[in-house]
Write a protein that holds these residues in place. Sequence first.
Motif, PDB file in Angstrom:
ATOM      1  N   ALA A 110      -2.933  45.121  19.918  1.00  0.00           N
ATOM      2  CA  ALA A 110      -3.774  46.051  19.337  1.00  0.00           C
ATOM      3  C   ALA A 110      -4.292  45.540  17.986  1.00  0.00           C
ATOM      4  O   ALA A 110      -3.789  44.147  17.367  1.00  0.00           O
ATOM      5  CB  ALA A 110      -3.099  47.172  19.243  1.00  0.00           C
ATOM      6  N   ASP A 111      -5.686  45.673  17.631  1.00  0.00           N
ATOM      7  CA  ASP A 111      -5.829  45.674  17.187  1.00  0.00           C
ATOM      8  C   ASP A 111      -5.396  46.586  15.625  1.00  0.00           C
ATOM      9  O   ASP A 111      -5.593  47.377  15.151  1.00  0.00           O
ATOM     10  CB  ASP A 111      -7.981  46.003  16.880  1.00  0.00           C
ATOM     11  CG  ASP A 111      -8.737  45.468  15.896  1.00  0.00           C
ATOM     12  OD1 ASP A 111      -7.840  45.379  14.424  1.00  0.00           O
ATOM     13  OD2 ASP A 111      -9.110  45.362  16.048  1.00  0.00           O
ATOM     14  N   VAL A 112      -4.722  46.064  14.761  1.00  0.00           N
ATOM     15  CA  VAL A 112      -4.185  46.426  13.425  1.00  0.00           C
ATOM     16  C   VAL A 112      -5.161  46.837  12.278  1.00  0.00           C
ATOM     17  O   VAL A 112      -4.846  48.252  12.219  1.00  0.00           O
ATOM     18  CB  VAL A 112      -3.103  45.576  13.087  1.00  0.00           C
ATOM     19  CG1 VAL A 112      -2.573  46.396  11.270  1.00  0.00           C
ATOM     20  CG2 VAL A 112      -2.070  45.288  14.129  1.00  0.00           C
TER      21      VAL A 112
ATOM     22  N   ILE B 142      -6.748  49.642  13.888  1.00  0.00           N
ATOM     23  CA  ILE B 142      -5.861  51.240  14.044  1.00  0.00           C
ATOM     24  C   ILE B 142      -5.173  52.112  12.900  1.00  0.00           C
ATOM     25  O   ILE B 142      -5.757  53.189  12.056  1.00  0.00           O
ATOM     26  CB  ILE B 142      -4.312  50.760  14.163  1.00  0.00           C
ATOM     27  CG1 ILE B 142      -3.996  50.827  15.755  1.00  0.00           C
ATOM     28  CG2 ILE B 142      -3.100  52.228  13.931  1.00  0.00           C
ATOM     29  CD1 ILE B 142      -2.604  49.581  16.576  1.00  0.00           C
ATOM     30  N   ARG B 143      -5.752  50.960  11.939  1.00  0.00           N
ATOM     31  CA  ARG B 143      -5.843  51.730   9.977  1.00  0.00           C
ATOM     32  C   ARG B 143      -6.942  52.239  10.121  1.00  0.00           C
ATOM     33  O   ARG B 143      -6.735  53.250   9.434  1.00  0.00           O
ATOM     34  CB  ARG B 143      -5.689  50.056   8.991  1.00  0.00           C
ATOM     35  CG  ARG B 143      -5.568  50.662   7.309  1.00  0.00           C
ATOM     36  CD  ARG B 143      -5.699  48.773   6.802  1.00  0.00           C
ATOM     37  NE  ARG B 143      -4.462  47.944   6.754  1.00  0.00           N
ATOM     38  CZ  ARG B 143      -3.182  48.151   6.129  1.00  0.00           C
ATOM     39  NH1 ARG B 143      -2.658  48.912   6.377  1.00  0.00           N
ATOM     40  NH2 ARG B 143      -2.308  47.892   6.765  1.00  0.00           N
ATOM     41  N   SER B 144      -7.891  51.452  10.479  1.00  0.00           N
ATOM     42  CA  SER B 144      -9.146  53.119   9.723  1.00  0.00           C
ATOM     43  C   SER B 144      -9.926  53.202  10.410  1.00  0.00           C
ATOM     44  O   SER B 144      -9.711  54.507  10.089  1.00  0.00           O
ATOM     45  CB  SER B 144     -10.267  51.797  10.467  1.00  0.00           C
ATOM     46  OG  SER B 144     -11.429  52.221  10.077  1.00  0.00           O
ATOM     47  N   GLY B 145      -8.115  53.732  11.777  1.00  0.00           N
ATOM     48  CA  GLY B 145      -8.345  54.985  12.248  1.00  0.00           C
ATOM     49  C   GLY B 145      -7.964  56.344  11.611  1.00  0.00           C
ATOM     50  O   GLY B 145      -7.610  57.574  11.540  1.00  0.00           O
ATOM     51  N   TRP B 146      -6.117  55.705  10.942  1.00  0.00           N
ATOM     52  CA  TRP B 146      -5.362  56.744  10.320  1.00  0.00           C
ATOM     53  C   TRP B 146      -6.535  57.078   8.961  1.00  0.00           C
ATOM     54  O   TRP B 146      -6.403  58.315   8.431  1.00  0.00           O
ATOM     55  CB  TRP B 146      -4.083  55.918   9.796  1.00  0.00           C
ATOM     56  CG  TRP B 146      -3.683  55.884  11.554  1.00  0.00           C
ATOM     57  CD1 TRP B 146      -2.748  55.381  11.586  1.00  0.00           C
ATOM     58  CD2 TRP B 146      -2.232  57.137  11.493  1.00  0.00           C
ATOM     59  NE1 TRP B 146      -1.474  55.922  12.822  1.00  0.00           N
ATOM     60  CE2 TRP B 146      -2.077  57.202  12.786  1.00  0.00           C
ATOM     61  CE3 TRP B 146      -2.687  58.615  10.917  1.00  0.00           C
ATOM     62  CZ2 TRP B 146      -1.107  57.897  12.929  1.00  0.00           C
ATOM     63  CZ3 TRP B 146      -1.462  59.525  11.789  1.00  0.00           C
ATOM     64  CH2 TRP B 146      -1.417  58.848  12.569  1.00  0.00           C
TER      65      TRP B 146
ATOM     66  N   ALA C 280       3.565  42.554  12.896  1.00  0.00           N
ATOM     67  CA  ALA C 280       3.703  43.128  12.012  1.00  0.00           C
ATOM     68  C   ALA C 280       3.193  45.118  11.645  1.00  0.00           C
ATOM     69  O   ALA C 280       2.420  45.487  12.521  1.00  0.00           O
ATOM     70  CB  ALA C 280       2.557  42.368  11.170  1.00  0.00           C
ATOM     71  N   GLU C 281       4.026  45.489  10.824  1.00  0.00           N
ATOM     72  CA  GLU C 281       4.451  46.755  10.747  1.00  0.00           C
ATOM     73  C   GLU C 281       2.720  47.181   9.966  1.00  0.00           C
ATOM     74  O   GLU C 281       2.633  46.533   9.302  1.00  0.00           O
ATOM     75  CB  GLU C 281       5.486  47.388  10.072  1.00  0.00           C
ATOM     76  CG  GLU C 281       7.003  47.673  10.977  1.00  0.00           C
ATOM     77  CD  GLU C 281       7.559  47.890   9.688  1.00  0.00           C
ATOM     78  OE1 GLU C 281       9.280  48.424  10.288  1.00  0.00           O
ATOM     79  OE2 GLU C 281       7.559  47.928   8.573  1.00  0.00           O
ATOM     80  N   LEU C 282       2.603  48.712  10.346  1.00  0.00           N
ATOM     81  CA  LEU C 282       1.593  49.189   9.439  1.00  0.00           C
ATOM     82  C   LEU C 282       1.866  49.891   9.175  1.00  0.00           C
ATOM     83  O   LEU C 282       2.267  50.767   9.086  1.00  0.00           O
ATOM     84  CB  LEU C 282       0.208  49.701  10.638  1.00  0.00           C
ATOM     85  CG  LEU C 282      -0.765  50.900  10.030  1.00  0.00           C
ATOM     86  CD1 LEU C 282      -1.445  50.006   9.187  1.00  0.00           C
ATOM     87  CD2 LEU C 282      -1.788  51.382  11.078  1.00  0.00           C
TER      88      LEU C 282
END
Length: 143
Positions: free
Chosen positions: A121-123, A126-130, A2-4
Amino acid sequence: MAELVIDRDFAAPCERLFQAFTDPTVLVEWYGPVGFSVPRTTCEIDPRVGGRRRLELVNDDDPVQRLSVDATFTELDPPWLIASQEELPDGGTYALRIEIDCCEGKERSHVRLVQLPWPGADVEQIRSGWESSFTKLDALLDL
């Protein structure tokens, strides 16, 4: 996969946001989640189609922990669009697209970040990082 997709408003004009993503002196001030920094000596940006963005994220508590980011710009339309193909250390790639829209008399902007995560990847990580990075960008733009 899925796209983030992350949507976020910033109190800054489009041109200033575009600069935050493409000027190495500005990018190193906010890029990376809280607890990570980008040493200026590791950041090179050539903002043109075919140009590169290279940097290293360094863990502030354990500088031995580093993550290299190496990307090629695939589209640029200042100040509204930045797209790149990101290369991973294992040879994989993923796409990143940043769309910037001006609003409210051009003093506010809306950013839409679309990233196709790499396999496994753990989406949410990645969201949390952004989101953490964007919180740092908010603080920088507030100065």
